[in-house]
Design an enzyme around this catalytic site. Structure first.
Site, mmCIF file in Angstrom:
data_model
loop_
_atom_site.group_PDB
_atom_site.id
_atom_site.type_symbol
_atom_site.label_atom_id
_atom_site.label_comp_id
_atom_site.label_asym_id
_atom_site.label_seq_id
_atom_site.Cartn_x
_atom_site.Cartn_y
_atom_site.Cartn_z
ATOM 1 N N GLU A 17 5.770 5.736 -9.717
ATOM 2 C CA GLU A 17 4.366 5.616 -9.288
ATOM 3 C C GLU A 17 4.039 6.660 -8.227
ATOM 4 O O GLU A 17 3.019 7.353 -8.322
ATOM 5 C CB GLU A 17 4.105 4.200 -8.742
ATOM 6 C CG GLU A 17 4.206 3.137 -9.816
ATOM 7 C CD GLU A 17 3.844 1.738 -9.321
ATOM 8 O OE1 GLU A 17 3.318 0.971 -10.128
ATOM 9 O OE2 GLU A 17 4.100 1.417 -8.148
ATOM 10 N N ASN A 69 -6.563 1.835 -12.582
ATOM 11 C CA ASN A 69 -5.560 0.910 -12.037
ATOM 12 C C ASN A 69 -4.174 1.433 -12.398
ATOM 13 O O ASN A 69 -4.000 2.111 -13.413
ATOM 14 C CB ASN A 69 -5.758 -0.470 -12.676
ATOM 15 C CG ASN A 69 -4.728 -1.483 -12.208
ATOM 16 O OD1 ASN A 69 -4.472 -1.626 -11.012
ATOM 17 N ND2 ASN A 69 -4.125 -2.192 -13.148
ATOM 18 N N LEU A 101 -4.766 -7.123 -6.503
ATOM 19 C CA LEU A 101 -4.347 -8.247 -7.326
ATOM 20 C C LEU A 101 -5.463 -9.194 -7.777
ATOM 21 O O LEU A 101 -5.206 -10.121 -8.534
ATOM 22 C CB LEU A 101 -3.238 -9.030 -6.608
ATOM 23 C CG LEU A 101 -2.001 -8.174 -6.269
ATOM 24 C CD1 LEU A 101 -0.919 -9.026 -5.632
ATOM 25 C CD2 LEU A 101 -1.456 -7.432 -7.483
ATOM 26 N N HIS A 161 -0.386 0.019 -13.309
ATOM 27 C CA HIS A 161 0.330 -1.195 -13.681
ATOM 28 C C HIS A 161 1.823 -0.869 -13.767
ATOM 29 O O HIS A 161 2.202 0.149 -14.368
ATOM 30 C CB HIS A 161 -0.178 -1.711 -15.032
ATOM 31 C CG HIS A 161 0.396 -3.048 -15.363
ATOM 32 N ND1 HIS A 161 -0.067 -4.215 -14.799
ATOM 33 C CD2 HIS A 161 1.430 -3.404 -16.158
ATOM 34 C CE1 HIS A 161 0.656 -5.229 -15.242
ATOM 35 N NE2 HIS A 161 1.568 -4.764 -16.065
ATOM 36 N N ARG A 176 -12.805 -12.967 -1.433
ATOM 37 C CA ARG A 176 -12.996 -13.061 -2.886
ATOM 38 C C ARG A 176 -14.492 -13.287 -3.192
ATOM 39 O O ARG A 176 -15.030 -12.758 -4.146
ATOM 40 C CB ARG A 176 -12.171 -14.246 -3.415
ATOM 41 C CG ARG A 176 -12.117 -14.327 -4.925
ATOM 42 C CD ARG A 176 -11.484 -15.633 -5.339
ATOM 43 N NE ARG A 176 -10.061 -15.667 -5.080
ATOM 44 C CZ ARG A 176 -9.137 -15.444 -6.008
ATOM 45 N NH1 ARG A 176 -9.477 -15.176 -7.239
ATOM 46 N NH2 ARG A 176 -7.864 -15.512 -5.708
ATOM 47 N N GLY A 203 0.789 -1.233 0.000
ATOM 48 C CA GLY A 203 0.000 0.000 0.000
ATOM 49 C C GLY A 203 0.819 1.279 0.000
ATOM 50 O O GLY A 203 0.338 2.325 0.446
HETATM 51 C C1 GAR Z 1 2.722 -1.414 -7.598
HETATM 52 O O1 GAR Z 1 3.989 -1.412 -8.214
HETATM 53 C C2 GAR Z 1 1.630 -1.583 -8.642
HETATM 54 O O2 GAR Z 1 1.954 -1.004 -9.871
HETATM 55 C C3 GAR Z 1 1.552 -3.076 -8.752
HETATM 56 O O3 GAR Z 1 1.692 -3.548 -7.442
HETATM 57 C C4 GAR Z 1 2.556 -2.658 -6.730
HETATM 58 C C5 GAR Z 1 1.920 -2.350 -5.390
HETATM 59 O O4 GAR Z 1 2.783 -1.616 -4.574
HETATM 60 N N1 GAR Z 1 0.310 -3.478 -9.343
HETATM 61 C C6 GAR Z 1 0.207 -4.518 -10.159
HETATM 62 O O5 GAR Z 1 1.133 -5.248 -10.439
HETATM 63 C C7 GAR Z 1 -1.200 -4.743 -10.736
HETATM 64 N N2 GAR Z 1 -1.148 -5.630 -11.855
HETATM 65 P P1 GAR Z 1 2.260 -0.884 -3.268
HETATM 66 O O6 GAR Z 1 1.378 -1.901 -2.526
HETATM 67 O O7 GAR Z 1 3.477 -0.561 -2.481
HETATM 68 O O8 GAR Z 1 1.480 0.310 -3.693
#
Ligand code: GAR
EC number: 2.1.2.2
Length: 188
Positions: free
Chosen positions: A173, A101, A84, A103, A58, A12
């Site tokens: 991000e 979302n 996920l 990615h 789920r 998160g």
């Molecule tokens: C992030 O890098 C996000 O882009 C990825 O999970 C990570 C979560 O990090 N998402 C995916 O792979 C979705 N397909 P965080 O929990 O530290 O924000």
């Protein structure tokens, strides 16, 4: 005041950046965090910001229970930040163009089922990509195929481990996701 809800399954760190970004905004606020993982660190992060968080199964996601919970909030934007599970069609149908979302790659490269988190960075490394990046996109019924809102690339030529790539991608991000959300919210 516009309302944002966040769905996250793990650490998160993105959720926290978004929560912090809007904490003192007079335009929008994160009002709730949802997680399918009772052990997710995102729950701790939400608590630190005194933000309500709720864990669901789920089954709850797929039998309309989560949709009902969202409907009681009536959010302006639903943000998947490291979420996920596949997002169900009933929620997508009810909130068209209001679910986004992030990615951790430059879609359409390295998208689709099973392509999340470290799996993506390992594949990027194995394929000796010179760059990777982030994609922020609308969520539709297909994994990682909704309309692209924003992309940013970063060089990974010097990275030798998936962790190094992950760090570079996380930096991107954290820098861009809250700003892109702010722009979307201001247009909604
Ligand atoms: C992030 O890098 C996000 O882009 C990825 O999970 C990570 C979560 O990090 N998402 C995916 O792979 C979705 N397909 P965080 O929990 O530290 O924000």
């Amino acid at each position: 005041m516009k309302k944002i809800v966040i769905f996250a399954s793990g650490s998160g760190s993105n959720a926290e950046k978004i929560i912090a970004h809007f904490k003192h905004s007079d335009q929008a606020k994160v009002v709730k965090v949802f997680s399918n993982n009772p052990k997710a660190k995102v729950l701790e992060r939400a608590a630190n910001h005194e933000l309500p968080a709720e864990v669901f199964t789920r089954e709850d996601l797929n039998n309309g229970t989560v949709l009902q919970k969202i409907n009681t909030i009536q959010p302006d934007l639903i943000v998947l930040a490291g979420f996920l599970l596949k997002f169900p069609e009933d929620i997508i149908a009810m909130y068209p163009q209001k679910i986004i979302n992030i990615h951790p790659a430059l879609l359409p490269k390295y998208g689709g089922k099973g392509m999340y988190g470290e799996n993506v960075h390992k594949a990027v490394l194995e394929n000796k990509e010179r760059e990777t990046g982030i994609t922020i996109h609308y969520v539709n019924e297909q994994y990682d195929e909704g309309g692209i809102i924003f992309q940013k690339a970063v060089s990974v030529e010097e990275c030798t481990t998936p962790e190094e790539i992950a760090e570079k991608v996380h930096q991107l991000e954290h820098e861009h996701f809250p700003k892109v959300i702010e722009q979307l919210i201001s247009k909604s």
